[in-house]
Design an enzyme around this catalytic site. Structure first.
Site, PDB file in Angstrom:
ATOM      1  N   ARG A 282       0.834  -1.199   0.000  1.00 25.54           N
ATOM      2  CA  ARG A 282       0.000   0.000   0.000  1.00 25.54           C
ATOM      3  C   ARG A 282       0.865   1.244   0.000  1.00 25.54           C
ATOM      4  O   ARG A 282       1.984   1.235   0.506  1.00 25.54           O
ATOM      5  CB  ARG A 282      -0.926   0.028   1.223  1.00 25.54           C
ATOM      6  CG  ARG A 282      -1.929  -1.102   1.278  1.00 25.54           C
ATOM      7  CD  ARG A 282      -2.840  -0.993   2.490  1.00 25.54           C
ATOM      8  NE  ARG A 282      -3.722  -2.151   2.616  1.00 25.54           N
ATOM      9  CZ  ARG A 282      -4.607  -2.322   3.590  1.00 25.54           C
ATOM     10  NH1 ARG A 282      -4.728  -1.391   4.533  1.00 25.54           N
ATOM     11  NH2 ARG A 282      -5.365  -3.391   3.632  1.00 25.54           N
TER      12      ARG A 282
ATOM     13  N   SER B 218      -8.013  -1.363   0.632  1.00 24.82           N
ATOM     14  CA  SER B 218      -9.045  -1.638   1.623  1.00 24.82           C
ATOM     15  C   SER B 218      -9.708  -0.344   2.090  1.00 24.82           C
ATOM     16  O   SER B 218     -10.200   0.425   1.283  1.00 24.82           O
ATOM     17  CB  SER B 218      -8.460  -2.433   2.804  1.00 24.82           C
ATOM     18  OG  SER B 218      -9.461  -2.933   3.648  1.00 24.82           O
ATOM     19  N   HIS B 219      -9.694  -0.059   3.394  1.00 28.09           N
ATOM     20  CA  HIS B 219     -10.413   1.099   3.935  1.00 28.09           C
ATOM     21  C   HIS B 219      -9.557   2.359   3.948  1.00 28.09           C
ATOM     22  O   HIS B 219     -10.002   3.394   4.452  1.00 28.09           O
ATOM     23  CB  HIS B 219     -10.880   0.793   5.353  1.00 28.09           C
ATOM     24  CG  HIS B 219      -9.747   0.539   6.309  1.00 28.09           C
ATOM     25  ND1 HIS B 219      -8.928  -0.558   6.205  1.00 28.09           N
ATOM     26  CD2 HIS B 219      -9.297   1.242   7.379  1.00 28.09           C
ATOM     27  CE1 HIS B 219      -8.022  -0.520   7.175  1.00 28.09           C
ATOM     28  NE2 HIS B 219      -8.233   0.560   7.899  1.00 28.09           N
TER      29      HIS B 219
ATOM     30  N   ASP C 119     -14.234  -6.208   2.467  1.00 26.33           N
ATOM     31  CA  ASP C 119     -13.780  -7.297   3.338  1.00 26.33           C
ATOM     32  C   ASP C 119     -14.055  -6.996   4.808  1.00 26.33           C
ATOM     33  O   ASP C 119     -13.814  -7.838   5.670  1.00 26.33           O
ATOM     34  CB  ASP C 119     -12.302  -7.633   3.102  1.00 26.33           C
ATOM     35  CG  ASP C 119     -11.336  -6.562   3.576  1.00 26.33           C
ATOM     36  OD1 ASP C 119     -11.772  -5.416   3.843  1.00 26.33           O
ATOM     37  OD2 ASP C 119     -10.131  -6.863   3.677  1.00 26.33           O
TER      38      ASP C 119
ATOM     39  N   GLU D 250     -10.619  -8.455  15.331  1.00 28.72           N
ATOM     40  CA  GLU D 250     -11.246  -7.331  16.032  1.00 28.72           C
ATOM     41  C   GLU D 250     -11.474  -6.132  15.134  1.00 28.72           C
ATOM     42  O   GLU D 250     -12.268  -5.246  15.455  1.00 28.72           O
ATOM     43  CB  GLU D 250     -10.405  -6.918  17.244  1.00 28.72           C
ATOM     44  CG  GLU D 250      -8.920  -6.688  16.970  1.00 28.72           C
ATOM     45  CD  GLU D 250      -8.608  -5.392  16.266  1.00 28.72           C
ATOM     46  OE1 GLU D 250      -9.293  -4.388  16.544  1.00 28.72           O
ATOM     47  OE2 GLU D 250      -7.677  -5.385  15.449  1.00 28.72           O
ATOM     48  N   SER D 251     -10.797  -6.088  13.987  1.00 28.67           N
ATOM     49  CA  SER D 251     -10.928  -4.956  13.068  1.00 28.67           C
ATOM     50  C   SER D 251     -12.080  -5.139  12.081  1.00 28.67           C
ATOM     51  O   SER D 251     -12.062  -4.574  10.991  1.00 28.67           O
ATOM     52  CB  SER D 251      -9.613  -4.752  12.308  1.00 28.67           C
ATOM     53  OG  SER D 251      -9.220  -5.941  11.640  1.00 28.67           O
TER      54      SER D 251
END
Length: 538
Positions: free
Chosen positions: A46, A145-146, A301, A385-386
């Protein structure tokens, strides 16, 4: 906390898409500069074109390295490729296609030129490899992703369909940096013309009936709101509604690479994190309009679950509810199949799994650890947890080996449809049975040397005998489930724990902590955790 967290993005917050894409082509990385090298984290490489960390040379070199890696592994089947809605995803996708086609790789792209969520790509790889073709497929997802709109991302999924392990990514990254250092001399490229079409969306949506009770959701008539947050699931939610005749509304079908419709995350940045109440603030405006309201990040995801009675659920809370529900509503699952969680996920999960009589499997951070178990059915559920998780089908066979935010959002609807209770109402019942934990993550400053020391820290180096007034029961540097190094340390007492791990991008380390004795005790755990870790890495 930024003072504008949770407020609508303003014009000054938006990226210049033209400048971002121009920089992708114009700026050339120097691998002698660490920040400009190809580096795979837990979910691919990334970076941003503006900081010379995600540019044309990175993607061309990485794709060539993937071609060479698959050759070395004897992978001769097709490569599935898809991309999300980030501005850098389209040019990176094109670059990758040019390299793949020039290397005579059989490439399958979306039939409708649609965006491709990460779980849909994982699903496609696994479906092909179950088909008895005599070869093995793999894939690439172009997504950060986010991450914020200025970022790009590039993920490789080998034939098992999940995130590549560190052996593969280390080899690929090293080879990619060699290609960049050599001026891309050995990177082949040509016009991306010879590609094949694949219906990612149709294959994924039609197969959902084998893992989610879609008939129960339809029969209940519950009102579902699904917000793709401008991401790759935007075309999937409408298809799910139409295929299964659900009372479902796509709350915001807009796609805009600047994400101008988002509210700012905790640090004042635009970030498509469906587990953040700040990023989800505009979605939460609709929480009373639907019986279940969900959000997904840019590659779908991750999941966010919103209920009328509680608003946005903490991801740990929903994982506990999901595990409890699935374990009692999937009679064909293997009785010995384990429930997987990462070691920074809530201990509420431990208590739920224990009461169910199942085995808990606790692994380091990273969804890749769940992949082998999901494939062979020895792990029925894997969660982080994410807000990332996946689980097996009704018959106990593999669904995806990457996180699936669409699946978990539909599960929330199934829970309400079948039980008549929202997931948040069910979590309240679990707290009556097991206690109500307080959970938080904070950051502590650390030098690069201290971060390196923490990543190598042995649990035996922790000399403290108490944590927040309780005797320390365990100091861990390896995960209990698979004995893999956790890249930090976890300290456990009867009613609390903390875990400390170095950040991969900032000069901080992360302290995850939880207490079943309340918020004040949690604060004490956090304070003492910092003192314990600082002493160990001084």
């Amino acid at each position: 906390m930024n003072e504008r967290a949770g407020t609508p993005a303003q014009e000054s917050d938006l990226i210049d898409v033209t400048a971002l894409v121009a920089a992708y082509y114009a700026l050339k990385p120097d691998v002698a500069v660490p920040a400009q090298r190809v580096a795979f984290g837990t979910s691919g490489h990334r970076g941003s074109s503006l900081t010379v960390s995600f540019n044309e040379a990175h993607i061309a070199a990485t794709t060539q390295a993937i071609v060479e890696y698959r050759d070395s592994q004897g992978i001769t089947g097709p490569l599935f490729i898809g991309a999300d809605t980030h501005a850098l995803s389209a040019p990176a996708y094109t670059t990758a296609l040019e390299v793949l086609v020039a290397n005579d790789v059989r490439v399958l792209v979306d039939e409708f030129d649609d965006y491709v969520p990460t779980p849909a790509l994982s699903h496609a790889i696994l479906a092909y490899n179950r088909g008895g073709h005599g070869d093995q497929a793999d894939g690439i997802v172009v997504t950060p992703s986010h991450n914020p709109p200025s970022d790009g991302g590039f993920k490789y999924n080998p034939p098992h369909g999940g995130p590549a392990d560190s052996d593969a990514t280390s080899w690929i990254a090293e080879r990619a940096n060699e290609h960049i250092a050599n001026g891309l001399r050995d990177v082949q490229r040509s016009e991306p013309s010879a590609v094949e079409a694949y219906d990612f969306r149709g294959a994924y949506v039609e197969d959902l009936a084998h893992i989610i009770d879609m008939q129960a959701i339809k029969a209940s008539g519950i009102r579902i709101g699904a917000d793709p947050l401008g991401g790759a699931s935007v075309g999937y939610w409408g298809a799910i509604r139409d295929t299964y005749e659900l009372n479902l509304t796509v709350v915001n079908p807009k796609v805009d690479p600047t994400w101008r419709f988002m509210t700012l995350d905790w640090d004042g940045k635009i970030r498509m994190d469906p587990s953040s109440p700040h990023a989800m603030a505009s979605v939460l405006d609709h929480q009373n309009d639907y019986d279940i309201l969900t959000g997904n990040d840019a590659d779908a995801d991750r999941h966010g679950i919103v209920t009328p009675d509680a608003g946005l659920m903490n991801p740990n809370h929903f994982l506990a509810v999901a595990i409890d529900y699935l374990s009692t509503h999937r009679p064909e699952w293997r009785s010995d199949a384990r429930i997987g969680k990462t070691l920074v996920s809530s201990s509420m999960i431990d208590r739920v799994v224990g009461a169910l009589g199942r085995e808990l499997w606790e692994v380091p951070v990273g969804f890749k650890w769940f992949v082998p178990g999901l494939i062979d059915g020895s792990v029925a559920f894997g969660g982080e947890e994410s807000a990332g998780a996946s689980f097996v089908r009704f018959d106990g066979t593999v669904w995806t080996t990457d996180k699936d935010g669409i699946l978990l959002a539909l599960l929330a609807a199934e829970i309400l449809a079948v039980t008549g209770k929202t997931p948040s109402q069910r979590y309240a019942e679990l707290t009556e049975q097991f206690g109500a934990p307080a959970y938080a993550r904070v950051d502590a400053a650390a030098t690069p040397a201290q971060k390196a020391a923490l990543s190598r820290l042995d649990g035996a180096a922790i000399t403290a005998s108490e944590l927040a007034g309780e005797p320390i029961l365990a100091t861990l540097s390896h995960a209990p489930g698979n004995d893999a190094a956790i890249g930090g340390v976890k300290v456990v007492t009867e009613n609390a724990w903390f875990a400390a791990r170095p950040s991969g991008t900032e000069d901080v380390y992360k302290i995850y902590a939880e207490s079943f004795l309340g918020a004040e005790h949690l604060a004490q755990v956090q304070a003492e955790a910092k003192a314990i870790v600082d002493a160990a890495i001084a």
